[in-house]
Design an enzyme around this catalytic site. Sequence first.
Site, PDB file in Angstrom:
ATOM      1  N   LYS A   1      35.854  65.567  68.078  1.00 21.68           N
ATOM      2  CA  LYS A   1      35.642  66.900  68.646  1.00 21.68           C
ATOM      3  C   LYS A   1      34.260  66.992  69.288  1.00 21.68           C
ATOM      4  O   LYS A   1      34.082  67.656  70.310  1.00 21.68           O
ATOM      5  CB  LYS A   1      35.831  67.969  67.574  1.00 21.68           C
ATOM      6  CG  LYS A   1      37.277  68.114  67.107  1.00 21.68           C
ATOM      7  CD  LYS A   1      37.402  69.273  66.148  1.00 21.68           C
ATOM      8  CE  LYS A   1      38.861  69.513  65.774  1.00 21.68           C
ATOM      9  NZ  LYS A   1      39.418  68.434  64.952  1.00 21.68           N
TER      10      LYS A   1
ATOM     11  N   ASP B   1      27.733  66.192  58.078  1.00 23.01           N
ATOM     12  CA  ASP B   1      28.656  67.003  57.287  1.00 23.01           C
ATOM     13  C   ASP B   1      27.811  67.842  56.346  1.00 23.01           C
ATOM     14  O   ASP B   1      27.255  67.339  55.365  1.00 23.01           O
ATOM     15  CB  ASP B   1      29.614  66.107  56.494  1.00 23.01           C
ATOM     16  CG  ASP B   1      30.648  66.918  55.721  1.00 23.01           C
ATOM     17  OD1 ASP B   1      30.524  68.168  55.681  1.00 23.01           O
ATOM     18  OD2 ASP B   1      31.570  66.316  55.153  1.00 23.01           O
TER      19      ASP B   1
ATOM     20  N   ASN C   1      23.061  76.863  63.122  1.00 19.82           N
ATOM     21  CA  ASN C   1      24.049  77.890  63.435  1.00 19.82           C
ATOM     22  C   ASN C   1      25.480  77.503  63.125  1.00 19.82           C
ATOM     23  O   ASN C   1      26.418  78.113  63.611  1.00 19.82           O
ATOM     24  CB  ASN C   1      23.922  78.332  64.897  1.00 19.82           C
ATOM     25  CG  ASN C   1      24.342  77.250  65.877  1.00 19.82           C
ATOM     26  OD1 ASN C   1      24.474  76.090  65.508  1.00 19.82           O
ATOM     27  ND2 ASN C   1      24.558  77.627  67.121  1.00 19.82           N
TER      28      ASN C   1
ATOM     29  N   SER D   1      22.414  84.159  60.204  1.00 19.26           N
ATOM     30  CA  SER D   1      22.861  84.926  59.044  1.00 19.26           C
ATOM     31  C   SER D   1      23.991  85.830  59.510  1.00 19.26           C
ATOM     32  O   SER D   1      24.797  85.436  60.352  1.00 19.26           O
ATOM     33  CB  SER D   1      21.699  85.722  58.440  1.00 19.26           C
ATOM     34  OG  SER D   1      22.136  86.454  57.314  1.00 19.26           O
TER      35      SER D   1
ATOM     36  N   TYR E   1      30.410  84.624  50.385  1.00 14.49           N
ATOM     37  CA  TYR E   1      29.923  84.639  51.764  1.00 14.49           C
ATOM     38  C   TYR E   1      28.688  85.523  51.888  1.00 14.49           C
ATOM     39  O   TYR E   1      27.687  85.125  52.501  1.00 14.49           O
ATOM     40  CB  TYR E   1      31.012  85.129  52.710  1.00 14.49           C
ATOM     41  CG  TYR E   1      30.578  85.112  54.158  1.00 14.49           C
ATOM     42  CD1 TYR E   1      30.416  83.909  54.842  1.00 14.49           C
ATOM     43  CD2 TYR E   1      30.315  86.292  54.850  1.00 14.49           C
ATOM     44  CE1 TYR E   1      30.007  83.880  56.162  1.00 14.49           C
ATOM     45  CE2 TYR E   1      29.907  86.276  56.176  1.00 14.49           C
ATOM     46  CZ  TYR E   1      29.756  85.061  56.829  1.00 14.49           C
ATOM     47  OH  TYR E   1      29.333  85.045  58.140  1.00 14.49           O
TER      48      TYR E   1
ATOM     49  N   LYS F   1      24.797  84.459  53.129  1.00 14.68           N
ATOM     50  CA  LYS F   1      24.117  85.016  54.299  1.00 14.68           C
ATOM     51  C   LYS F   1      22.800  85.694  53.909  1.00 14.68           C
ATOM     52  O   LYS F   1      21.825  85.661  54.675  1.00 14.68           O
ATOM     53  CB  LYS F   1      25.041  85.997  55.017  1.00 14.68           C
ATOM     54  CG  LYS F   1      26.287  85.364  55.619  1.00 14.68           C
ATOM     55  CD  LYS F   1      25.977  84.457  56.795  1.00 14.68           C
ATOM     56  CE  LYS F   1      25.871  82.993  56.493  1.00 14.68           C
ATOM     57  NZ  LYS F   1      25.532  82.160  57.653  1.00 14.68           N
TER      58      LYS F   1
END
Length: 342
Positions: free
Chosen positions: A88, A110, A137, A194, A227, A231
Amino acid sequence: MPSSLSWILQWPWEVFPPRAKFGTGDIPDLTGRVALVTVRFSPLASCAGERESLWTGAEGCTGREHRTRQSDVQTNARVYLAARDPQKAATAIADLLHTTGKECRFLHLDLADLGSVRRAGEEFLREEKQLHLLFCNARGAMYVPMDQVTAQGYDMQFGTNVLGHAYLTMLLLPLLVETAAHSPAGAVRVVSDSSIYHTLAGRGGIRYDTLLDGPVRRKKLSTAAAYAQSKWANVVFAKELARRYGEKGVVSTSLNPGIIRTELLRHSAFHRAILNWSMFDADPEGALTQLYAGTSPATASAHGQYFIPLAREGVSRPDTYSEEAGRRLWEWIEQATAGVEA
Protein backbone atom coordinates in the site's frame (compact mmCIF):
# COMPACT_ATOMS: atom_id res chain seq x y z
CA MET A 1 -4.30 26.74 32.12
CA PRO A 2 -7.70 27.39 30.52
CA SER A 3 -10.94 27.24 32.48
CA SER A 4 -13.35 24.36 32.02
CA LEU A 5 -15.79 26.79 30.42
CA SER A 6 -13.33 27.88 27.72
CA TRP A 7 -12.88 24.45 26.16
CA ILE A 8 -16.55 23.55 26.55
CA LEU A 9 -17.50 26.69 24.63
CA GLN A 10 -14.88 25.76 22.02
CA TRP A 11 -16.65 22.49 21.11
CA PRO A 12 -19.05 23.97 18.51
CA TRP A 13 -16.17 25.81 16.83
CA GLU A 14 -14.22 22.57 16.51
CA VAL A 15 -17.15 20.66 15.03
CA PHE A 16 -18.31 23.53 12.80
CA PRO A 17 -15.16 25.55 12.08
CA PRO A 18 -15.15 28.83 10.16
CA ARG A 19 -13.47 29.10 6.78
CA ALA A 20 -9.72 28.64 7.04
CA LYS A 21 -7.45 31.65 6.68
CA PHE A 22 -4.51 29.33 5.99
CA GLY A 23 -4.17 27.37 2.75
CA THR A 24 -1.66 25.05 1.15
CA GLY A 25 -0.42 28.01 -0.87
CA ASP A 26 0.79 29.57 2.38
CA ILE A 27 3.30 26.79 3.06
CA PRO A 28 6.84 28.12 2.73
CA ASP A 29 9.50 26.51 0.59
CA LEU A 30 10.87 23.49 2.47
CA THR A 31 13.95 22.92 0.35
CA GLY A 32 16.57 21.06 2.33
CA ARG A 33 14.10 19.97 5.02
CA VAL A 34 13.47 16.32 5.90
CA ALA A 35 9.97 15.18 6.91
CA LEU A 36 8.73 11.89 8.34
CA VAL A 37 5.00 11.16 8.18
CA THR A 38 3.44 8.14 9.90
CA VAL A 39 0.41 6.37 8.47
CA ARG A 40 -1.25 3.10 9.38
CA PHE A 41 -2.80 0.99 6.63
CA SER A 42 -5.45 -1.57 7.50
CA PRO A 43 -5.19 -5.16 6.25
CA LEU A 44 -8.99 -5.01 5.97
CA ALA A 45 -8.97 -2.03 3.65
CA SER A 46 -9.40 -2.32 -0.09
CA CYS A 47 -6.83 -0.55 -2.21
CA ALA A 48 -7.94 -1.94 -5.53
CA GLY A 49 -6.64 0.97 -7.51
CA GLU A 50 -9.27 3.65 -6.99
CA ARG A 51 -7.87 6.80 -5.45
CA GLU A 52 -10.77 7.05 -3.00
CA SER A 53 -10.32 3.52 -1.67
CA LEU A 54 -6.60 4.12 -1.29
CA TRP A 55 -6.82 7.28 0.76
CA THR A 56 -10.00 6.77 2.78
CA GLY A 57 -10.28 2.99 2.87
CA ALA A 58 -7.24 2.60 5.08
CA GLU A 59 -7.00 2.58 8.82
CA GLY A 60 -5.06 5.78 9.16
CA CYS A 61 -4.09 6.78 5.65
CA THR A 62 -6.64 9.45 4.88
CA GLY A 63 -6.81 12.16 2.27
CA ARG A 64 -5.51 14.40 5.04
CA GLU A 65 -2.28 12.45 5.17
CA HIS A 66 -2.04 12.29 1.40
CA ARG A 67 -2.37 16.05 1.24
CA THR A 68 0.28 16.43 3.95
CA ARG A 69 2.79 14.37 2.02
CA GLN A 70 1.84 15.93 -1.29
CA SER A 71 2.26 19.43 0.11
CA ASP A 72 5.63 18.55 1.59
CA VAL A 73 6.98 17.12 -1.64
CA GLN A 74 5.63 20.00 -3.67
CA THR A 75 7.47 22.41 -1.40
CA ASN A 76 10.70 20.46 -1.93
CA ALA A 77 11.03 18.63 1.39
CA ARG A 78 12.49 15.12 1.37
CA VAL A 79 9.63 13.02 2.69
CA TYR A 80 9.55 9.59 4.31
CA LEU A 81 6.29 7.64 4.46
CA ALA A 82 6.32 5.39 7.53
CA ALA A 83 3.74 2.60 7.27
CA ARG A 84 3.41 -1.10 7.99
CA ASP A 85 2.16 -2.30 4.58
CA PRO A 86 4.87 -2.08 1.88
CA GLN A 87 2.44 -2.74 -0.98
CA LYS A 88 0.00 0.00 0.00
CA ALA A 89 2.90 2.32 0.68
CA ALA A 90 4.28 1.62 -2.79
CA THR A 91 0.89 2.50 -4.27
CA ALA A 92 0.79 5.71 -2.26
CA ILE A 93 4.31 6.66 -3.31
CA ALA A 94 3.49 5.96 -6.95
CA ASP A 95 0.39 8.14 -6.67
CA LEU A 96 2.42 10.98 -5.20
CA LEU A 97 5.01 10.62 -7.96
CA HIS A 98 2.26 10.82 -10.57
CA THR A 99 0.65 13.81 -8.84
CA THR A 100 3.74 15.85 -7.99
CA GLY A 101 6.53 14.47 -10.16
CA LYS A 102 8.55 13.88 -6.99
CA GLU A 103 9.12 10.77 -4.94
CA CYS A 104 8.92 10.14 -1.23
CA ARG A 105 10.67 7.25 0.52
CA PHE A 106 9.24 4.29 2.37
CA LEU A 107 10.07 3.42 5.97
CA HIS A 108 8.62 0.19 7.33
CA LEU A 109 6.86 0.89 10.63
CA ASP A 110 4.26 -1.06 12.59
CA LEU A 111 3.19 1.15 15.48
CA ALA A 112 1.59 -1.82 17.23
CA ASP A 113 4.98 -3.52 17.64
CA LEU A 114 7.69 -1.72 19.62
CA GLY A 115 10.37 -3.88 18.00
CA SER A 116 9.25 -2.61 14.61
CA VAL A 117 9.27 0.96 15.91
CA ARG A 118 12.85 0.57 17.10
CA ARG A 119 13.94 -0.92 13.77
CA ALA A 120 12.28 1.95 11.92
CA GLY A 121 13.98 4.52 14.13
CA GLU A 122 17.38 2.90 13.69
CA GLU A 123 16.93 2.63 9.93
CA PHE A 124 15.98 6.29 9.66
CA LEU A 125 19.01 7.30 11.73
CA ARG A 126 21.24 5.34 9.35
CA GLU A 127 19.71 7.02 6.33
CA GLU A 128 19.45 10.63 7.46
CA LYS A 129 21.57 13.16 9.33
CA GLN A 130 18.68 15.63 9.73
CA LEU A 131 15.00 15.58 10.67
CA HIS A 132 12.97 18.76 10.62
CA LEU A 133 9.34 17.66 10.58
CA LEU A 134 7.88 14.64 12.37
CA PHE A 135 4.15 14.23 11.72
CA CYS A 136 2.71 11.64 14.14
CA ASN A 137 -0.61 11.34 12.39
CA ALA A 138 -1.37 7.63 12.09
CA ARG A 139 -4.50 7.96 14.21
CA GLY A 140 -6.14 4.87 12.75
CA ALA A 141 -7.04 2.88 15.88
CA MET A 142 -10.53 3.91 16.99
CA TYR A 143 -13.19 1.81 18.74
CA VAL A 144 -11.07 -1.27 18.09
CA PRO A 145 -12.54 -4.53 19.46
CA MET A 146 -11.18 -5.16 22.94
CA ASP A 147 -9.72 -8.54 22.01
CA GLN A 148 -7.10 -6.77 19.89
CA VAL A 149 -3.81 -5.90 21.59
CA THR A 150 -0.35 -4.88 20.42
CA ALA A 151 2.59 -7.25 19.98
CA GLN A 152 3.65 -6.44 23.54
CA GLY A 153 0.16 -6.91 24.98
CA TYR A 154 -0.91 -3.28 25.36
CA ASP A 155 -4.36 -1.98 24.59
CA MET A 156 -4.39 -1.62 20.80
CA GLN A 157 -5.67 1.95 20.78
CA PHE A 158 -3.23 3.25 23.38
CA GLY A 159 -0.37 1.16 22.02
CA THR A 160 -0.87 2.44 18.48
CA ASN A 161 -1.99 6.01 19.05
CA VAL A 162 0.33 6.84 21.95
CA LEU A 163 3.05 4.35 22.82
CA GLY A 164 4.25 3.60 19.29
CA HIS A 165 4.44 7.25 18.31
CA ALA A 166 6.02 8.33 21.59
CA TYR A 167 8.71 5.66 21.33
CA LEU A 168 9.48 6.66 17.74
CA THR A 169 9.72 10.30 18.82
CA MET A 170 12.05 9.45 21.70
CA LEU A 171 14.31 7.40 19.41
CA LEU A 172 14.57 10.35 17.02
CA LEU A 173 14.95 13.06 19.66
CA PRO A 174 18.77 13.21 19.49
CA LEU A 175 18.54 13.83 15.74
CA LEU A 176 15.74 16.40 16.18
CA VAL A 177 17.81 18.29 18.75
CA GLU A 178 20.95 18.13 16.59
CA THR A 179 18.99 19.38 13.58
CA ALA A 180 17.51 22.23 15.61
CA ALA A 181 20.98 23.31 16.71
CA HIS A 182 21.92 23.96 13.07
CA SER A 183 18.58 25.27 11.77
CA PRO A 184 16.60 28.51 11.99
CA ALA A 185 14.37 28.86 15.05
CA GLY A 186 11.11 26.97 14.61
CA ALA A 187 12.36 24.79 11.78
CA VAL A 188 12.18 21.55 13.80
CA ARG A 189 8.68 20.46 14.78
CA VAL A 190 6.84 17.42 16.10
CA VAL A 191 3.11 17.45 15.34
CA SER A 192 0.93 14.95 17.22
CA ASP A 193 -2.59 14.18 16.10
CA SER A 194 -5.18 14.09 18.84
CA SER A 195 -8.94 14.57 18.64
CA ILE A 196 -11.85 16.43 20.16
CA TYR A 197 -12.53 13.07 21.80
CA HIS A 198 -9.67 13.76 24.22
CA THR A 199 -12.18 15.83 26.16
CA LEU A 200 -14.20 12.67 26.86
CA ALA A 201 -11.41 10.84 28.69
CA GLY A 202 -12.21 9.79 32.23
CA ARG A 203 -11.20 11.69 35.33
CA GLY A 204 -7.44 11.96 35.45
CA GLY A 205 -7.16 11.21 31.73
CA ILE A 206 -5.50 7.78 31.81
CA ARG A 207 -6.31 4.66 33.76
CA TYR A 208 -2.86 3.12 33.86
CA ASP A 209 -4.19 -0.18 35.17
CA THR A 210 -6.04 -0.67 31.85
CA LEU A 211 -3.10 -0.22 29.49
CA LEU A 212 -1.81 -3.79 29.63
CA ASP A 213 -4.23 -6.55 28.68
CA GLY A 214 -5.82 -8.44 31.54
CA PRO A 215 -8.99 -8.73 33.66
CA VAL A 216 -8.95 -5.07 34.71
CA ARG A 217 -8.69 -3.84 31.12
CA ARG A 218 -11.46 -6.15 29.90
CA LYS A 219 -13.76 -5.21 32.79
CA LYS A 220 -13.09 -1.49 33.21
CA LEU A 221 -12.29 -0.26 29.70
CA SER A 222 -14.72 0.20 26.82
CA THR A 223 -13.64 0.83 23.24
CA ALA A 224 -14.81 4.46 23.48
CA ALA A 225 -12.98 5.02 26.79
CA ALA A 226 -9.82 3.46 25.35
CA TYR A 227 -9.88 5.82 22.38
CA ALA A 228 -10.61 8.91 24.49
CA GLN A 229 -7.77 8.27 26.92
CA SER A 230 -5.34 7.64 24.06
CA LYS A 231 -6.22 11.01 22.52
CA TRP A 232 -5.90 12.73 25.92
CA ALA A 233 -2.46 11.16 26.23
CA ASN A 234 -1.45 12.49 22.79
CA VAL A 235 -2.07 16.05 23.99
CA VAL A 236 -0.29 15.49 27.31
CA PHE A 237 2.75 13.91 25.63
CA ALA A 238 3.02 16.80 23.17
CA LYS A 239 2.96 19.34 25.99
CA GLU A 240 5.53 17.41 28.01
CA LEU A 241 7.78 17.15 24.96
CA ALA A 242 7.52 20.92 24.59
CA ARG A 243 8.45 21.43 28.24
CA ARG A 244 11.48 19.15 28.03
CA TYR A 245 12.82 20.06 24.58
CA GLY A 246 11.37 23.45 23.66
CA GLU A 247 14.49 25.26 24.84
CA LYS A 248 16.54 22.92 22.65
CA GLY A 249 14.68 24.08 19.56
CA VAL A 250 12.07 21.32 19.14
CA VAL A 251 8.58 22.78 18.69
CA SER A 252 6.00 20.24 19.86
CA THR A 253 2.28 20.73 19.24
CA SER A 254 -0.90 18.67 19.15
CA LEU A 255 -4.14 19.15 17.28
CA ASN A 256 -7.63 18.09 16.43
CA PRO A 257 -7.70 17.79 12.62
CA GLY A 258 -11.50 17.81 12.63
CA ILE A 259 -14.26 15.30 12.14
CA ILE A 260 -13.17 14.01 8.79
CA ARG A 261 -15.02 11.71 6.42
CA THR A 262 -12.74 8.63 6.52
CA GLU A 263 -12.91 4.98 7.51
CA LEU A 264 -11.64 5.70 11.02
CA LEU A 265 -15.11 4.91 12.39
CA ARG A 266 -15.42 1.60 10.57
CA HIS A 267 -15.70 -0.24 13.91
CA SER A 268 -18.71 1.88 14.95
CA ALA A 269 -21.50 2.29 12.41
CA PHE A 270 -23.59 4.01 15.09
CA HIS A 271 -21.11 6.84 15.67
CA ARG A 272 -20.44 7.14 11.94
CA ALA A 273 -24.16 7.60 11.23
CA ILE A 274 -24.48 10.25 13.94
CA LEU A 275 -21.40 12.23 12.95
CA ASN A 276 -21.67 11.91 9.17
CA TRP A 277 -23.75 15.06 8.83
CA SER A 278 -21.07 17.17 10.53
CA MET A 279 -18.04 15.71 8.74
CA PHE A 280 -15.99 17.48 6.10
CA ASP A 281 -13.86 15.99 3.35
CA ALA A 282 -10.36 14.81 4.15
CA ASP A 283 -8.81 16.62 1.21
CA PRO A 284 -8.06 19.46 1.47
CA GLU A 285 -9.74 20.59 4.72
CA GLY A 286 -8.58 17.65 6.78
CA ALA A 287 -4.90 18.47 6.22
CA LEU A 288 -4.93 22.20 6.87
CA THR A 289 -4.60 22.20 10.65
CA GLN A 290 -1.74 19.73 10.53
CA LEU A 291 0.08 21.64 7.81
CA TYR A 292 -0.46 24.90 9.69
CA ALA A 293 1.07 23.46 12.86
CA GLY A 294 3.98 21.90 10.99
CA THR A 295 4.96 24.52 8.46
CA SER A 296 3.48 27.97 9.04
CA PRO A 297 5.85 30.75 10.19
CA ALA A 298 3.01 31.84 12.49
CA THR A 299 3.41 28.64 14.54
CA ALA A 300 7.20 28.61 14.71
CA SER A 301 7.20 29.20 18.48
CA ALA A 302 3.94 27.49 19.41
CA HIS A 303 5.49 25.24 22.07
CA GLY A 304 2.84 22.97 23.58
CA GLN A 305 -0.01 24.59 21.66
CA TYR A 306 -3.19 22.69 20.79
CA PHE A 307 -4.68 23.54 17.39
CA ILE A 308 -8.24 23.12 16.19
CA PRO A 309 -9.96 23.12 12.77
CA LEU A 310 -9.33 24.82 10.54
CA ALA A 311 -5.77 25.95 11.27
CA ARG A 312 -6.55 27.88 14.47
CA GLU A 313 -5.19 28.01 18.00
CA GLY A 314 -7.41 26.35 20.57
CA VAL A 315 -7.37 25.09 24.13
CA SER A 316 -7.30 21.48 25.28
CA ARG A 317 -8.97 20.09 28.37
CA PRO A 318 -7.57 21.84 31.48
CA ASP A 319 -6.01 18.73 33.02
CA THR A 320 -3.84 18.17 29.92
CA TYR A 321 -1.77 21.17 31.05
CA SER A 322 -0.76 19.41 34.27
CA GLU A 323 3.01 19.06 34.62
CA GLU A 324 2.52 16.12 36.95
CA ALA A 325 0.37 14.34 34.33
CA GLY A 326 3.04 14.97 31.70
CA ARG A 327 5.84 13.71 33.91
CA ARG A 328 3.94 10.55 34.85
CA LEU A 329 3.09 9.71 31.23
CA TRP A 330 6.67 10.36 30.06
CA GLU A 331 8.12 8.12 32.77
CA TRP A 332 5.56 5.38 32.07
CA ILE A 333 6.53 5.42 28.37
CA GLU A 334 10.22 5.24 29.27
CA GLN A 335 9.56 2.19 31.47
CA ALA A 336 7.33 0.53 28.85
CA THR A 337 9.97 0.89 26.15
CA ALA A 338 13.05 0.09 28.22
CA GLY A 339 14.95 -2.87 26.85
CA VAL A 340 12.95 -3.15 23.60
CA GLU A 341 14.91 -5.22 21.10
CA ALA A 342 14.80 -4.60 17.38
